[in-house]
Design a protein around this motif. Structure first.
Motif, PDB file in Angstrom:
ATOM      1  N   TYR A 123       0.790  -1.227   0.000  1.00  0.00           N
ATOM      2  CA  TYR A 123       0.000   0.000   0.000  1.00  0.00           C
ATOM      3  C   TYR A 123       0.825   1.283   0.000  1.00  0.00           C
ATOM      4  CZ  TYR A 123      -3.663  -3.260   1.440  1.00  0.00           C
ATOM      5  OH  TYR A 123      -4.539  -4.315   1.500  1.00  0.00           O
ATOM      6  N   TYR A 124       0.355   2.248  -0.819  1.00  0.00           N
ATOM      7  CA  TYR A 124       0.806   3.638  -0.763  1.00  0.00           C
ATOM      8  C   TYR A 124      -0.415   4.475  -0.362  1.00  0.00           C
ATOM      9  CZ  TYR A 124       5.043   2.443  -3.435  1.00  0.00           C
ATOM     10  OH  TYR A 124       6.238   1.909  -3.862  1.00  0.00           O
ATOM     11  N   PRO A 125      -0.490   4.950   0.868  1.00  0.00           N
ATOM     12  CA  PRO A 125      -1.675   5.698   1.311  1.00  0.00           C
ATOM     13  C   PRO A 125      -1.825   7.018   0.565  1.00  0.00           C
ATOM     14  CG  PRO A 125      -0.355   4.954   3.182  1.00  0.00           C
ATOM     15  CD  PRO A 125       0.483   4.752   1.952  1.00  0.00           C
ATOM     16  N   GLY A 126      -3.078   7.381   0.295  1.00  0.00           N
ATOM     17  CA  GLY A 126      -3.369   8.670  -0.309  1.00  0.00           C
ATOM     18  C   GLY A 126      -3.478   9.761   0.740  1.00  0.00           C
ATOM     19  N   ASN A 127      -3.422  11.015   0.316  1.00  0.00           N
ATOM     20  CA  ASN A 127      -3.519  12.143   1.244  1.00  0.00           C
ATOM     21  C   ASN A 127      -4.938  12.266   1.800  1.00  0.00           C
ATOM     22  OD1 ASN A 127      -0.854  12.801   0.761  1.00  0.00           O
ATOM     23  ND2 ASN A 127      -1.334  14.422  -0.708  1.00  0.00           N
ATOM     24  N   PRO A 128      -5.083  12.609   3.080  1.00  0.00           N
ATOM     25  CA  PRO A 128      -6.415  12.924   3.613  1.00  0.00           C
ATOM     26  C   PRO A 128      -6.870  14.278   3.078  1.00  0.00           C
ATOM     27  CG  PRO A 128      -4.743  13.365   5.258  1.00  0.00           C
ATOM     28  CD  PRO A 128      -4.028  12.750   4.083  1.00  0.00           C
ATOM     29  N   VAL A 129      -7.967  14.802   3.615  1.00  0.00           N
ATOM     30  CA  VAL A 129      -8.463  16.098   3.169  1.00  0.00           C
ATOM     31  C   VAL A 129      -7.343  17.132   3.289  1.00  0.00           C
ATOM     32  CG1 VAL A 129      -9.392  16.577   5.481  1.00  0.00           C
ATOM     33  CG2 VAL A 129     -10.241  17.849   3.500  1.00  0.00           C
ATOM     34  N   ASN A 130      -7.182  17.944   2.246  1.00  0.00           N
ATOM     35  CA  ASN A 130      -6.116  18.948   2.264  1.00  0.00           C
ATOM     36  C   ASN A 130      -6.554  20.170   1.462  1.00  0.00           C
ATOM     37  OD1 ASN A 130      -4.591  18.581  -0.640  1.00  0.00           O
ATOM     38  ND2 ASN A 130      -5.360  16.618   0.139  1.00  0.00           N
ATOM     39  N   TYR A 131      -5.882  21.275   1.723  1.00  0.00           N
ATOM     40  CA  TYR A 131      -6.297  22.569   1.195  1.00  0.00           C
ATOM     41  C   TYR A 131      -5.140  23.246   0.471  1.00  0.00           C
ATOM     42  CZ  TYR A 131      -9.650  21.621   4.934  1.00  0.00           C
ATOM     43  OH  TYR A 131     -10.569  21.030   5.745  1.00  0.00           O
ATOM     44  N   TYR A 132      -5.484  24.123  -0.449  1.00  0.00           N
ATOM     45  CA  TYR A 132      -4.472  24.928  -1.119  1.00  0.00           C
ATOM     46  C   TYR A 132      -5.091  26.236  -1.583  1.00  0.00           C
ATOM     47  CZ  TYR A 132      -6.610  23.347  -5.517  1.00  0.00           C
ATOM     48  OH  TYR A 132      -7.492  23.089  -6.533  1.00  0.00           O
ATOM     49  N   GLY A 133      -4.250  27.182  -1.831  1.00  0.00           N
ATOM     50  CA  GLY A 133      -4.684  28.469  -2.349  1.00  0.00           C
ATOM     51  C   GLY A 133      -3.517  29.145  -3.040  1.00  0.00           C
ATOM     52  N   GLY A 134      -3.820  30.138  -3.835  1.00  0.00           N
ATOM     53  CA  GLY A 134      -2.730  30.795  -4.536  1.00  0.00           C
ATOM     54  C   GLY A 134      -3.175  32.030  -5.280  1.00  0.00           C
ATOM     55  N   PHE A 135      -2.210  32.698  -5.850  1.00  0.00           N
ATOM     56  CA  PHE A 135      -2.501  33.882  -6.650  1.00  0.00           C
ATOM     57  C   PHE A 135      -1.438  34.031  -7.723  1.00  0.00           C
ATOM     58  CE2 PHE A 135       0.244  35.266  -3.247  1.00  0.00           C
ATOM     59  CZ  PHE A 135       1.164  36.088  -3.875  1.00  0.00           C
ATOM     60  N   ASN A 136      -1.822  34.628  -8.825  1.00  0.00           N
ATOM     61  CA  ASN A 136      -0.920  34.956  -9.922  1.00  0.00           C
ATOM     62  C   ASN A 136      -1.114  36.418 -10.287  1.00  0.00           C
ATOM     63  OD1 ASN A 136       0.080  32.235 -10.392  1.00  0.00           O
ATOM     64  ND2 ASN A 136      -1.944  31.793 -11.227  1.00  0.00           N
ATOM     65  N   VAL A 137      -0.026  37.057 -10.668  1.00  0.00           N
ATOM     66  CA  VAL A 137      -0.077  38.429 -11.162  1.00  0.00           C
ATOM     67  C   VAL A 137       0.530  38.440 -12.560  1.00  0.00           C
ATOM     68  CG1 VAL A 137       0.632  40.814 -10.803  1.00  0.00           C
ATOM     69  CG2 VAL A 137       0.134  39.354  -8.829  1.00  0.00           C
ATOM     70  N   VAL A 138      -0.237  38.876 -13.540  1.00  0.00           N
ATOM     71  CA  VAL A 138       0.219  38.939 -14.925  1.00  0.00           C
ATOM     72  C   VAL A 138       0.242  40.400 -15.364  1.00  0.00           C
ATOM     73  CG1 VAL A 138      -0.165  38.176 -17.291  1.00  0.00           C
ATOM     74  CG2 VAL A 138      -0.820  36.686 -15.381  1.00  0.00           C
ATOM     75  N   TYR A 139       1.398  40.870 -15.806  1.00  0.00           N
ATOM     76  CA  TYR A 139       1.512  42.241 -16.305  1.00  0.00           C
ATOM     77  C   TYR A 139       1.718  42.211 -17.809  1.00  0.00           C
ATOM     78  CZ  TYR A 139       2.953  47.080 -16.902  1.00  0.00           C
ATOM     79  OH  TYR A 139       3.023  48.382 -17.311  1.00  0.00           O
ATOM     80  N   VAL A 140       0.847  42.901 -18.536  1.00  0.00           N
ATOM     81  CA  VAL A 140       0.914  42.965 -19.995  1.00  0.00           C
ATOM     82  C   VAL A 140       1.626  44.258 -20.390  1.00  0.00           C
ATOM     83  CG1 VAL A 140      -0.393  42.989 -22.140  1.00  0.00           C
ATOM     84  CG2 VAL A 140      -1.209  41.639 -20.189  1.00  0.00           C
ATOM     85  N   PHE A 141       2.723  44.130 -21.133  1.00  0.00           N
ATOM     86  CA  PHE A 141       3.544  45.283 -21.469  1.00  0.00           C
ATOM     87  C   PHE A 141       3.025  46.062 -22.675  1.00  0.00           C
ATOM     88  CE2 PHE A 141       6.328  42.450 -19.114  1.00  0.00           C
ATOM     89  CZ  PHE A 141       6.949  43.317 -18.228  1.00  0.00           C
ATOM     90  N   ASN A 142       2.182  45.430 -23.496  1.00  0.00           N
ATOM     91  CA  ASN A 142       1.688  46.168 -24.670  1.00  0.00           C
ATOM     92  C   ASN A 142       0.208  45.944 -24.866  1.00  0.00           C
ATOM     93  OD1 ASN A 142       1.990  43.458 -25.303  1.00  0.00           O
ATOM     94  ND2 ASN A 142       2.712  43.818 -27.375  1.00  0.00           N
TER      95      ASN A 142
END
Length: 702
Positions: A683-702
């Motif tokens: 057996y390879y156990p799977g992860n229990p309940v877990n959380y994630y979050g994130g953000f991206n910033v995209v700058y357009v030059f033209n």
């Protein structure tokens, strides 16, 4: 822009981020989200030698879009691939994965084999057929195409099928920079930095990522740094040069598999010997390629690519320490010609692929037991080997339009594979050379348009898989020259249709693959297997897909979907030593897979997706004496996109995986054997309940 955050209370952070998304969606006037306007059937297979859409292809194929890839946490492809009927990816850890298609490759002990993989037409599978996809950062992907079964004669030894990865594309004239951070449970931290630029003649995309995770289990720290470079340059009105490079530096600790008792009572634990040795793997790897497309005329075109792979690896295991190096070079070339065959519209693709690879390794004693609890300690070398592998594949594919409704696909491939090996450490310096017999792989398929937007098809194809070198070795470490490649014949019928004004798309496929010269890895020691041809297996199944695009109003689009597969993979004739397993079901693959989900997209920039996956029971051994129960996984993610001052694009997201907190085996080791008094570690156990979050910033030059 990067921010490092350590989650001390993931639930509180997750709740706060959800509230922030809701607040922003209510106050921003710059939000926007793109709706899907294309039917799934209209997506085009670009990796195939002859391009065509899903609707008219006489094979079971799937396309995963960049949008679908972005609906996950951006860490690994497991939840993405497992949405595809017939495809099953087991994830023992971020660096321990096995992919099977229609049960092919299920009995491989570690890693993925019997499936070919490509990135922008460059092979990711090595010369012996092993495939690693987890090196490719998801931020660099623009889509995935999957051909299931031996339904393409142009990709060589891949009995299970072909997985083609596409690089992220810059489709408009723009220059941008992007920075992002993802954080989550078990010490997850991913940071990215990207720049891209495109105009009418050229495009370039560069991405750097650093992925770290402490891991749910003991001894499962993971750290991967990767640099990805893709570009295209139009040389003239008829020619385009493309290039790419993927550099990876990895260090990942290995908890390994555990026993049933540990799985039920302490799933966070690692195997005792791997924990004591602080086992890990590390490597530096470079994959680079150069391509040239040339349009000679309206009817003639050519596509050439040249590629190389360099890898320097080190793996500390409780039974020994492995140092190995891999160098490979190769090329792939095809020429397409469009004309008429007896007045019938016809396209011919003629091509070849060649790879030569040098692999050398040394084995050292691991003296971790005398290292005062500090983990692995390299001792004397006791083995050194050098191997050279060469494989060559030539193919011919043809598509003929027999009528306005009937389309014929035909093809044939020719393959040769050669291994040679030198035992350098041995005083005798034993040398061996072995070439597998040449293999011809024909295919024929018919697609018939029964109504507007509705097709039925049937196909008959032959495929094969070459044994990896480890499977060819005898107990004395010599090549078993009696071993033969697996060979299979695949029969398939299916329906693909659009309904309700092309808003509803459905597929139904039935297949039967009969495999001969079945390769069996017989375990004889802690890290030693001997390959044998043990009989025949039958792979039968049904796959279905239902995808619906519904515009609730001008501002909201709903995309519910349902897919799944029901299988019966069994040994037809399988005798191993004194045991007859004929009639038993193949281990390590589920009998049922069901997927359901909902994507919601709003004009204000807020989107939400939820996916549910049910995986049926899996047998753990050939005798079907032990099994895992079925399990269900529910994941959800919310994202919000808005603009600041028109040039800055902000992306925020939060997600939760395994919402139901299911206790399940994310991967199993088939036919595990316990040595001495130790129980077998399946057996390879799977992860229990877990959380994630994130953000991206995209700058357009033209």
């Amino acid at each position: 822009m990067t921010i490092e955050i350590r989650l001390n209370n993931q639930k509180k952070v997750f709740t706060c981020l959800i509230c922030l998304l809701v607040l922003l969606s209510g106050i921003s006037v710059f939000g926007q989200a793109k709706k899907d306007t294309l039917s799934l059937s209209e997506l085009v297979l670009s990796a195939a030698p002859i391009r065509k859409n899903i609707q008219n292809t006489a094979a079971a194929v799937s396309i995963i879009t960049e949008k679908e890839i972005n609906q996950t946490d951006g860490v690994i492809l497991t939840p993405v691939l497992n949405k595809i009927p017939g495809v099953y990816m087991q994830q023992g850890a971020l660096n321990t994965n096995r992919i099977t298609i229609r049960g092919i490759g299920a009995r491989t002990q570690y890693g993925t084999s019997r499936i070919k993989a490509y990135f922008e037409g460059i092979p990711l599978s090595d010369a012996e057929g092993e495939t690693v996809l987890e090196d490719i950062d998801l931020e660099a992907l623009g889509g995935i195409e999957i051909i299931k079964g031996p339904n393409s004669s142009s990709f060589g030894a891949g009995l299970g099928g072909v997985i083609s990865l596409k690089a992220k594309q810059i489709d408009e004239e723009v220059t941008f920079g992007k920075s992002g951070t993802t954080f989550g449970s078990f010490g997850l931290m991913k940071q990215i930095l990207s720049v891209g630029s495109a105009d009418s003649n050229s495009s370039v995309f560069v991405n750097y990522s650093n992925l770290q995770q402490d891991g749910y289990r003991v001894n499962s720290d993971y750290n991967r740094k990767s640099l990805n470079l893709f570009g295209k340059q139009r040389l003239s009105g008829k020619s385009t040069l493309s290039f790419f490079g993927i550099a990876t530096r990895l260090k990942a600790f290995i908890p390994s598999s555990i026993s049933e008792t540990a799985f039920n009572n302490n799933p966070k634990s690692a195997a005792a010997t791997w924990l004591a040795a602080k086992g890990f793997e590390s490597y530096d790897k470079l994959l680079a390629g150069l391509g040239l497309e040339y349009q000679f005329s309206e009817n003639w075109s050519m596509d050439n690519s040249f590629f190389t792979t360099l890898k320097n690896a080190y793996e500390a295991r409780p039974f020994d320490i492995l140092e190995d190096k891999t160098k490979s070079v190769g090329f792939r070339s095809k020429v397409n010609y469009s004309s008429s065959l007896f007045t019938l519209p016809n396209v011919i693709s003629l091509g070849t692929e060649f790879i030569t690879e040098n692999y050398n390794f040394s084995l050292f004693r691991n003296l971790y037991q005398s290292n005062s609890g500090k983990g692995s300690l390299q001792g004397e070398r006791f083995a050194k080997m050098e191997q050279n592998r060469r494989c060559w594949n030539a193919f011919l594919q043809m598509e003929t339009k027999l009528s306005t409704k009937l389309n014929l696909e035909s093809g044939i491939a020719f393959n040769t594979t050669h291994y040679n090996q030198v035992a350098i450490f041995s005083e005798a310096g034993i040398k061996q050379n072995y070439s597998f017999e040449s293999i011809w792989s024909p295919r024929i398929g018919l697609s018939y348009k029964i109504d507007n937007g509705k097709n039925i098809y049937t196909s008959l194809s032959k495929g094969f898989s070459i044994p990896v070198v480890a499977e060819t070795l005898t107990t004395e470490g010599q090549i078993n020259t009696d071993l033969k490649p697996e060979v299979g014949v695949n029969y398939e019928v299916g329906f693909k249709g659009n309904f309700l004004g092309r808003k509803l798309y459905a597929e139904l496929v039935f297949y039967s693959a009969q495999i001969k010269n079945l390769l069996v890895a017989r375990r004889i020691a802690d890290d030693q297997y001997v390959g044998i041809n043990a009989g025949e297996s039958s792979h039968q199944g049904m796959e279905f897909v239902v995808n619906y695009k519904f515009d609730a109003n001008a501002n909201i689009q709903l995309n519910p979907y349902l897919s799944g597969t029901i299988t019966r993979f069994k040994f037809k004739d399988f005798v191993d030593r004194d045991s007859d397993f004929s009639g038993k079901l193949l281990p390590a693959v589920p009998n049922v897979q069901l997927n359901a989900g909902l994507d919601l997209v709003t004009a204000m920039g807020l989107s939400f997706n939820a996916s549910y996956r049910y995986t049926g029971k899996r047998y753990l051994d050939d005798a079907n004496s032990k099994e895992t129960k079925g399990h269900q996984l529910l994941d959800a993610k919310a994202s919000y996109v808005f603009y600041v001052l028109k040039k800055i694009k902000m992306e925020m997201n939060v997600g939760i995986q395994n919402v139901l907190n299911e206790n399940y085996a994310a991967s199993v080791l088939p036919n595990a054997v316990g040595f001495g008094t130790a129980p077998a570690r399946y057996y390879y156990p799977g992860n229990p309940v877990n959380y994630y979050g994130g953000f991206n910033v995209v700058y357009v030059f033209n």
